[in-house]
Design a protein around this motif. Structure first.
Motif, PDB file in Angstrom:
ATOM      1  N   PRO A  11      -2.745  15.107 -55.019  1.00  0.00           N
ATOM      2  CA  PRO A  11      -2.116  13.633 -55.076  1.00  0.00           C
ATOM      3  C   PRO A  11      -1.005  13.963 -54.130  1.00  0.00           C
ATOM      4  CG  PRO A  11      -1.682  14.953 -57.087  1.00  0.00           C
ATOM      5  CD  PRO A  11      -2.728  15.890 -56.370  1.00  0.00           C
ATOM      6  N   GLY A  12      -0.726  12.575 -53.694  1.00  0.00           N
ATOM      7  CA  GLY A  12       0.692  12.618 -52.858  1.00  0.00           C
ATOM      8  C   GLY A  12       0.804  11.438 -52.007  1.00  0.00           C
ATOM      9  N   VAL A  13       1.499  11.439 -51.230  1.00  0.00           N
ATOM     10  CA  VAL A  13       1.661  10.256 -49.975  1.00  0.00           C
ATOM     11  C   VAL A  13       0.998  10.828 -48.761  1.00  0.00           C
ATOM     12  CG1 VAL A  13       3.348   8.952 -48.910  1.00  0.00           C
ATOM     13  CG2 VAL A  13       3.889   9.601 -51.208  1.00  0.00           C
ATOM     14  N   PHE A  14       0.222   9.739 -48.127  1.00  0.00           N
ATOM     15  CA  PHE A  14      -0.428  10.210 -46.881  1.00  0.00           C
ATOM     16  C   PHE A  14       0.514   9.739 -45.641  1.00  0.00           C
ATOM     17  CE2 PHE A  14      -3.338   8.751 -43.453  1.00  0.00           C
ATOM     18  CZ  PHE A  14      -3.994   9.845 -43.092  1.00  0.00           C
ATOM     19  N   TYR A  15       0.384  10.698 -44.757  1.00  0.00           N
ATOM     20  CA  TYR A  15       1.107  10.408 -43.493  1.00  0.00           C
ATOM     21  C   TYR A  15       0.251  10.649 -42.463  1.00  0.00           C
ATOM     22  CZ  TYR A  15       5.574  10.782 -46.259  1.00  0.00           C
ATOM     23  OH  TYR A  15       6.533  10.826 -47.330  1.00  0.00           O
ATOM     24  N   ARG A  16       0.235   9.513 -41.346  1.00  0.00           N
ATOM     25  CA  ARG A  16      -0.611   9.765 -40.294  1.00  0.00           C
ATOM     26  C   ARG A  16       0.310  10.653 -39.129  1.00  0.00           C
ATOM     27  NH1 ARG A  16      -3.721   3.859 -39.348  1.00  0.00           N
ATOM     28  NH2 ARG A  16      -4.924   4.036 -41.496  1.00  0.00           N
ATOM     29  N   SER A  17       1.639  10.565 -39.252  1.00  0.00           N
ATOM     30  CA  SER A  17       2.471  10.988 -38.163  1.00  0.00           C
ATOM     31  C   SER A  17       3.116  12.392 -38.521  1.00  0.00           C
ATOM     32  CB  SER A  17       3.480  10.087 -37.988  1.00  0.00           C
ATOM     33  OG  SER A  17       2.953   8.895 -37.219  1.00  0.00           O
ATOM     34  N   PRO A  18       3.563  13.174 -37.887  1.00  0.00           N
ATOM     35  CA  PRO A  18       4.184  14.445 -38.214  1.00  0.00           C
ATOM     36  C   PRO A  18       5.630  14.151 -38.761  1.00  0.00           C
ATOM     37  CG  PRO A  18       4.073  14.496 -35.766  1.00  0.00           C
ATOM     38  CD  PRO A  18       3.172  13.280 -36.306  1.00  0.00           C
ATOM     39  N   ALA A  19       6.259  12.901 -38.474  1.00  0.00           N
ATOM     40  CA  ALA A  19       7.503  12.825 -38.821  1.00  0.00           C
ATOM     41  C   ALA A  19       8.006  11.307 -38.518  1.00  0.00           C
ATOM     42  CB  ALA A  19       8.721  13.503 -38.096  1.00  0.00           C
ATOM     43  N   PRO A  20       8.935  10.490 -39.028  1.00  0.00           N
ATOM     44  CA  PRO A  20       9.129   9.452 -38.963  1.00  0.00           C
ATOM     45  C   PRO A  20       9.474   9.054 -37.502  1.00  0.00           C
ATOM     46  CG  PRO A  20      10.156  10.083 -40.922  1.00  0.00           C
ATOM     47  CD  PRO A  20       9.821  11.476 -40.324  1.00  0.00           C
ATOM     48  N   GLY A  21       8.953   8.087 -36.691  1.00  0.00           N
ATOM     49  CA  GLY A  21       9.221   7.740 -35.492  1.00  0.00           C
ATOM     50  C   GLY A  21       8.287   8.435 -34.411  1.00  0.00           C
ATOM     51  N   GLU A  22       7.586   9.344 -34.856  1.00  0.00           N
ATOM     52  CA  GLU A  22       6.582  10.204 -34.000  1.00  0.00           C
ATOM     53  C   GLU A  22       5.456   9.399 -33.944  1.00  0.00           C
ATOM     54  OE1 GLU A  22       6.722  14.332 -33.950  1.00  0.00           O
ATOM     55  OE2 GLU A  22       8.683  14.412 -34.546  1.00  0.00           O
ATOM     56  N   PRO A  23       4.769   9.663 -32.828  1.00  0.00           N
ATOM     57  CA  PRO A  23       3.187   8.939 -32.708  1.00  0.00           C
ATOM     58  C   PRO A  23       2.300   9.822 -33.623  1.00  0.00           C
ATOM     59  CG  PRO A  23       3.681  10.533 -30.808  1.00  0.00           C
ATOM     60  CD  PRO A  23       5.095  10.202 -31.476  1.00  0.00           C
ATOM     61  N   PRO A  24       1.174   8.946 -34.130  1.00  0.00           N
ATOM     62  CA  PRO A  24       0.316   9.526 -35.304  1.00  0.00           C
ATOM     63  C   PRO A  24      -0.426  10.736 -34.499  1.00  0.00           C
ATOM     64  CG  PRO A  24      -0.078   7.240 -34.734  1.00  0.00           C
ATOM     65  CD  PRO A  24       0.933   7.571 -33.790  1.00  0.00           C
ATOM     66  N   PHE A  25      -0.857  11.649 -35.407  1.00  0.00           N
ATOM     67  CA  PHE A  25      -1.477  12.718 -34.840  1.00  0.00           C
ATOM     68  C   PHE A  25      -2.658  12.375 -34.154  1.00  0.00           C
ATOM     69  CE2 PHE A  25       0.433  14.523 -38.820  1.00  0.00           C
ATOM     70  CZ  PHE A  25       0.769  15.742 -38.489  1.00  0.00           C
ATOM     71  N   VAL A  26      -3.680  11.294 -34.521  1.00  0.00           N
ATOM     72  CA  VAL A  26      -4.599  10.733 -34.021  1.00  0.00           C
ATOM     73  C   VAL A  26      -4.812   9.489 -34.241  1.00  0.00           C
ATOM     74  CG1 VAL A  26      -6.245  11.490 -35.948  1.00  0.00           C
ATOM     75  CG2 VAL A  26      -7.039  11.312 -33.550  1.00  0.00           C
ATOM     76  N   GLN A  27      -5.516   8.643 -33.490  1.00  0.00           N
ATOM     77  CA  GLN A  27      -5.786   7.060 -33.489  1.00  0.00           C
ATOM     78  C   GLN A  27      -7.108   6.825 -33.813  1.00  0.00           C
ATOM     79  OE1 GLN A  27      -3.832   4.813 -33.677  1.00  0.00           O
ATOM     80  NE2 GLN A  27      -1.795   5.340 -32.264  1.00  0.00           N
ATOM     81  N   GLU A  28      -7.730   5.982 -34.406  1.00  0.00           N
ATOM     82  CA  GLU A  28      -8.998   5.539 -34.538  1.00  0.00           C
ATOM     83  C   GLU A  28      -9.427   5.295 -33.202  1.00  0.00           C
ATOM     84  OE1 GLU A  28      -9.039   1.993 -36.905  1.00  0.00           O
ATOM     85  OE2 GLU A  28      -8.522   3.220 -38.922  1.00  0.00           O
ATOM     86  N   GLY A  29     -10.819   6.045 -33.233  1.00  0.00           N
ATOM     87  CA  GLY A  29     -11.555   5.996 -31.767  1.00  0.00           C
ATOM     88  C   GLY A  29     -11.206   7.314 -30.980  1.00  0.00           C
ATOM     89  N   ASP A  30     -10.378   8.069 -31.342  1.00  0.00           N
ATOM     90  CA  ASP A  30     -10.154   9.185 -30.647  1.00  0.00           C
ATOM     91  C   ASP A  30     -10.833  10.251 -30.828  1.00  0.00           C
ATOM     92  OD1 ASP A  30      -7.731   7.824 -29.573  1.00  0.00           O
ATOM     93  OD2 ASP A  30      -6.235   9.129 -30.692  1.00  0.00           O
ATOM     94  N   SER A  31     -11.126  11.075 -29.910  1.00  0.00           N
ATOM     95  CA  SER A  31     -11.933  12.384 -30.084  1.00  0.00           C
ATOM     96  C   SER A  31     -11.166  13.428 -30.652  1.00  0.00           C
ATOM     97  CB  SER A  31     -12.081  12.995 -28.634  1.00  0.00           C
ATOM     98  OG  SER A  31     -13.347  12.163 -28.025  1.00  0.00           O
ATOM     99  N   VAL A  32     -11.655  14.146 -31.549  1.00  0.00           N
ATOM    100  CA  VAL A  32     -10.945  15.291 -32.480  1.00  0.00           C
ATOM    101  C   VAL A  32     -11.941  16.434 -32.400  1.00  0.00           C
ATOM    102  CG1 VAL A  32     -10.003  13.711 -34.071  1.00  0.00           C
ATOM    103  CG2 VAL A  32     -12.298  14.392 -34.654  1.00  0.00           C
TER     104      VAL A  32
END
Length: 83
Positions: A11-32
């Motif tokens: 349980p916890g809070v989900f974050y898409r970015s490594p830190a506030p103000g930084e770009p997300p790790f990955v966007q929808e549609g990106d290759s991983v």
């Protein structure tokens, strides 16, 4: 087309970015790549990386950025083998 589900291990809070103000790790549609971080779950200032278990394309997130998640919640879906 096989879908791979990425779930929260705790349980916890989900974050898409490594830190506030930084770009997300990955966007929808990106290759991983297999093992690539797609987000973080934070509980009591401890961060756990959520990683893709397969290579493919991020189909989408199933939770919003900064949303609460529970163990087993689907966070994202990757279409395996596509690029």
């Amino acid at each position: 087309m096989t879908e791979h589900v990425i779930t929260s291990p705790l349980p916890g809070v989900f974050y898409r970015s490594p830190a506030p103000g930084e770009p997300p790790f990955v966007q929808e549609g990106d290759s991983v790549e297999a093992g690539q971080t797609v987000g973080l779950v934070e509980i009591m200032k401890q961060f756990t990386e959520l990683k893709s278990g397969v290579a493919g394309v991020l189909e989408g997130f199933r939770v919003d950025d900064l949303a609460m998640v529970n163990p087993g919640d689907t966070v994202a879906v990757v279409r395996e083998g596509e690029s």
